[in-house]
Write a protein that holds these residues in place. Sequence first.
Motif, PDB file in Angstrom:
ATOM      1  N   TYR A   1      99.067  76.405 -59.523  1.00 48.39           N
ATOM      2  CA  TYR A   1      98.547  77.728 -59.195  1.00 48.39           C
ATOM      3  C   TYR A   1      97.208  77.670 -58.462  1.00 48.39           C
ATOM      4  O   TYR A   1      96.860  78.588 -57.721  1.00 48.39           O
ATOM      5  CB  TYR A   1      98.372  78.556 -60.473  1.00 48.39           C
ATOM      6  CG  TYR A   1      99.674  78.988 -61.104  1.00 48.39           C
ATOM      7  CD1 TYR A   1     100.743  79.429 -60.336  1.00 48.39           C
ATOM      8  CD2 TYR A   1      99.821  78.967 -62.491  1.00 48.39           C
ATOM      9  CE1 TYR A   1     101.925  79.832 -60.921  1.00 48.39           C
ATOM     10  CE2 TYR A   1     101.004  79.377 -63.088  1.00 48.39           C
ATOM     11  CZ  TYR A   1     102.056  79.807 -62.292  1.00 48.39           C
ATOM     12  OH  TYR A   1     103.227  80.208 -62.886  1.00 48.39           O
ATOM     13  N   ASN A   2      96.462  76.592 -58.668  1.00 48.88           N
ATOM     14  CA  ASN A   2      95.151  76.513 -58.024  1.00 48.88           C
ATOM     15  C   ASN A   2      95.195  75.772 -56.693  1.00 48.88           C
ATOM     16  O   ASN A   2      94.158  75.435 -56.125  1.00 48.88           O
ATOM     17  CB  ASN A   2      94.136  75.853 -58.959  1.00 48.88           C
ATOM     18  CG  ASN A   2      94.530  74.424 -59.324  1.00 48.88           C
ATOM     19  OD1 ASN A   2      95.599  73.949 -58.957  1.00 48.88           O
ATOM     20  ND2 ASN A   2      93.641  73.742 -60.052  1.00 48.88           N
ATOM     21  N   SER A   3      96.409  75.514 -56.200  1.00 56.02           N
ATOM     22  CA  SER A   3      96.519  74.848 -54.895  1.00 56.02           C
ATOM     23  C   SER A   3      96.209  75.834 -53.778  1.00 56.02           C
ATOM     24  O   SER A   3      96.243  77.052 -53.971  1.00 56.02           O
ATOM     25  CB  SER A   3      97.935  74.292 -54.701  1.00 56.02           C
ATOM     26  OG  SER A   3      98.878  75.337 -54.617  1.00 56.02           O
ATOM     27  N   ARG A   4      95.908  75.311 -52.616  1.00 57.99           N
ATOM     28  CA  ARG A   4      95.538  76.149 -51.483  1.00 57.99           C
ATOM     29  C   ARG A   4      96.651  77.135 -51.115  1.00 57.99           C
ATOM     30  O   ARG A   4      96.390  78.259 -50.698  1.00 57.99           O
ATOM     31  CB  ARG A   4      95.200  75.272 -50.277  1.00 57.99           C
ATOM     32  CG  ARG A   4      94.787  76.042 -49.043  1.00 57.99           C
ATOM     33  CD  ARG A   4      94.392  75.122 -47.912  1.00 57.99           C
ATOM     34  NE  ARG A   4      93.255  74.280 -48.268  1.00 57.99           N
ATOM     35  CZ  ARG A   4      92.722  73.378 -47.450  1.00 57.99           C
ATOM     36  NH1 ARG A   4      93.229  73.189 -46.237  1.00 57.99           N
ATOM     37  NH2 ARG A   4      91.687  72.652 -47.849  1.00 57.99           N
TER      38      ARG A   4
ATOM     39  N   LYS B   1      96.702  79.744 -54.687  1.00 55.57           N
ATOM     40  CA  LYS B   1      95.576  80.308 -55.428  1.00 55.57           C
ATOM     41  C   LYS B   1      95.121  81.684 -54.942  1.00 55.57           C
ATOM     42  O   LYS B   1      94.488  82.430 -55.696  1.00 55.57           O
ATOM     43  CB  LYS B   1      94.388  79.350 -55.388  1.00 55.57           C
ATOM     44  CG  LYS B   1      93.750  79.150 -54.030  1.00 55.57           C
ATOM     45  CD  LYS B   1      92.647  78.119 -54.123  1.00 55.57           C
ATOM     46  CE  LYS B   1      91.911  77.953 -52.791  1.00 55.57           C
ATOM     47  NZ  LYS B   1      91.123  79.157 -52.472  1.00 55.57           N
ATOM     48  N   ASP B   2      95.461  82.049 -53.704  1.00 53.08           N
ATOM     49  CA  ASP B   2      95.042  83.349 -53.174  1.00 53.08           C
ATOM     50  C   ASP B   2      96.185  84.362 -53.101  1.00 53.08           C
ATOM     51  O   ASP B   2      96.023  85.437 -52.513  1.00 53.08           O
ATOM     52  CB  ASP B   2      94.431  83.180 -51.775  1.00 53.08           C
ATOM     53  CG  ASP B   2      93.134  82.380 -51.805  1.00 53.08           C
ATOM     54  OD1 ASP B   2      92.384  82.527 -52.791  1.00 53.08           O
ATOM     55  OD2 ASP B   2      92.892  81.601 -50.862  1.00 53.08           O
TER      56      ASP B   2
ATOM     57  N   GLN C   1      94.888  80.835 -61.478  1.00 50.68           N
ATOM     58  CA  GLN C   1      94.631  80.624 -60.036  1.00 50.68           C
ATOM     59  C   GLN C   1      93.165  80.299 -59.768  1.00 50.68           C
ATOM     60  O   GLN C   1      92.832  79.653 -58.780  1.00 50.68           O
ATOM     61  CB  GLN C   1      95.004  81.892 -59.253  1.00 50.68           C
ATOM     62  CG  GLN C   1      96.485  82.149 -59.127  1.00 50.68           C
ATOM     63  CD  GLN C   1      96.756  83.458 -58.396  1.00 50.68           C
ATOM     64  OE1 GLN C   1      96.309  84.519 -58.823  1.00 50.68           O
ATOM     65  NE2 GLN C   1      97.475  83.367 -57.304  1.00 50.68           N
ATOM     66  N   LYS C   2      92.283  80.773 -60.659  1.00 52.88           N
ATOM     67  CA  LYS C   2      90.839  80.639 -60.419  1.00 52.88           C
ATOM     68  C   LYS C   2      90.252  79.373 -61.048  1.00 52.88           C
ATOM     69  O   LYS C   2      89.034  79.217 -61.096  1.00 52.88           O
ATOM     70  CB  LYS C   2      90.126  81.870 -61.005  1.00 52.88           C
ATOM     71  CG  LYS C   2      90.570  83.181 -60.378  1.00 52.88           C
ATOM     72  CD  LYS C   2      89.963  84.379 -61.074  1.00 52.88           C
ATOM     73  CE  LYS C   2      90.465  85.687 -60.483  1.00 52.88           C
ATOM     74  NZ  LYS C   2      89.909  86.871 -61.184  1.00 52.88           N
TER      75      LYS C   2
ATOM     76  N   ARG D   1      98.658  88.930 -64.962  1.00 54.60           N
ATOM     77  CA  ARG D   1      97.234  88.894 -65.291  1.00 54.60           C
ATOM     78  C   ARG D   1      96.806  87.505 -65.759  1.00 54.60           C
ATOM     79  O   ARG D   1      95.735  87.006 -65.381  1.00 54.60           O
ATOM     80  CB  ARG D   1      96.921  89.931 -66.372  1.00 54.60           C
ATOM     81  CG  ARG D   1      96.882  91.363 -65.886  1.00 54.60           C
ATOM     82  CD  ARG D   1      95.808  91.579 -64.855  1.00 54.60           C
ATOM     83  NE  ARG D   1      95.686  92.968 -64.462  1.00 54.60           N
ATOM     84  CZ  ARG D   1      95.112  93.360 -63.337  1.00 54.60           C
ATOM     85  NH1 ARG D   1      94.615  92.454 -62.498  1.00 54.60           N
ATOM     86  NH2 ARG D   1      95.023  94.628 -63.038  1.00 54.60           N
ATOM     87  N   PHE D   2      97.635  86.867 -66.565  1.00 53.53           N
ATOM     88  CA  PHE D   2      97.272  85.537 -67.037  1.00 53.53           C
ATOM     89  C   PHE D   2      97.366  84.497 -65.918  1.00 53.53           C
ATOM     90  O   PHE D   2      96.506  83.628 -65.815  1.00 53.53           O
ATOM     91  CB  PHE D   2      98.175  85.129 -68.204  1.00 53.53           C
ATOM     92  CG  PHE D   2      97.887  83.744 -68.715  1.00 53.53           C
ATOM     93  CD1 PHE D   2      96.708  83.464 -69.388  1.00 53.53           C
ATOM     94  CD2 PHE D   2      98.786  82.708 -68.496  1.00 53.53           C
ATOM     95  CE1 PHE D   2      96.433  82.181 -69.832  1.00 53.53           C
ATOM     96  CE2 PHE D   2      98.525  81.425 -68.943  1.00 53.53           C
ATOM     97  CZ  PHE D   2      97.337  81.167 -69.630  1.00 53.53           C
TER      98      PHE D   2
END
Length: 206
Positions: free
Chosen positions: A157-160, A163-164, A204-205, A198-199
């Motif tokens: 989820y935090n990959s480029r 994540k956005d 992502q952050k 929401r979770f």
Amino acid sequence: MNFNRYINVFAILAAGVMAAACSARGDRTGVEYAPQMYHSVPYEGLVQVTDYEAGRWLTSTDEGAAEFYTSNPNNPHSMNMREPVANTVRRGDYLPYRIPKDSIALAGRVLKNPLDSTESVVAEGKVLFSRYCQHCHGEQGLGDGLVGKVFKGVTPYNSRAVKDKPEGHIFHVITHGKGRMGSHASQVSVEDRWKIVRFVQTLQKQ
């Protein structure tokens, strides 16, 4: 000889009369074998009346009075409609919008989460995530769940690339599925999907 001939003629005439009497004309159905199999007492299907006598009513038709029932003593709950299984997600109720499956970008632009990002909502989303998503996406959303380790390619989820992604995008993917991920609409209610969103946004952050 003549006597037998008269019997044959009488039998033929009797059969003809019986056949004519059984024939249907206009609204007449004629004589039917076991008519209850074809014309059962109707029940009003979309009602939840439990009192059998209160639920019985008469209506007049061209052929006379007809009796209908809005309560059914043959069902365990005395209702025409059976109660659904506990925690059942209603089929057909999981799409609050008419966006095609391949219109993910549109979903990302127009869909907004109706739930606030309060601690309680995020906490409930975490529980739901652990139940429906963690086996593939991993506890921290890094794609390293027990299933994700075997079937490679679960994007963190935090990959480029992810994540956005907006909330509408996430909700749409949960609803319709994407790639090897199948739809979870029949398993997770609309409200619970938004809680998961929401979770996921917190993951992502990272």
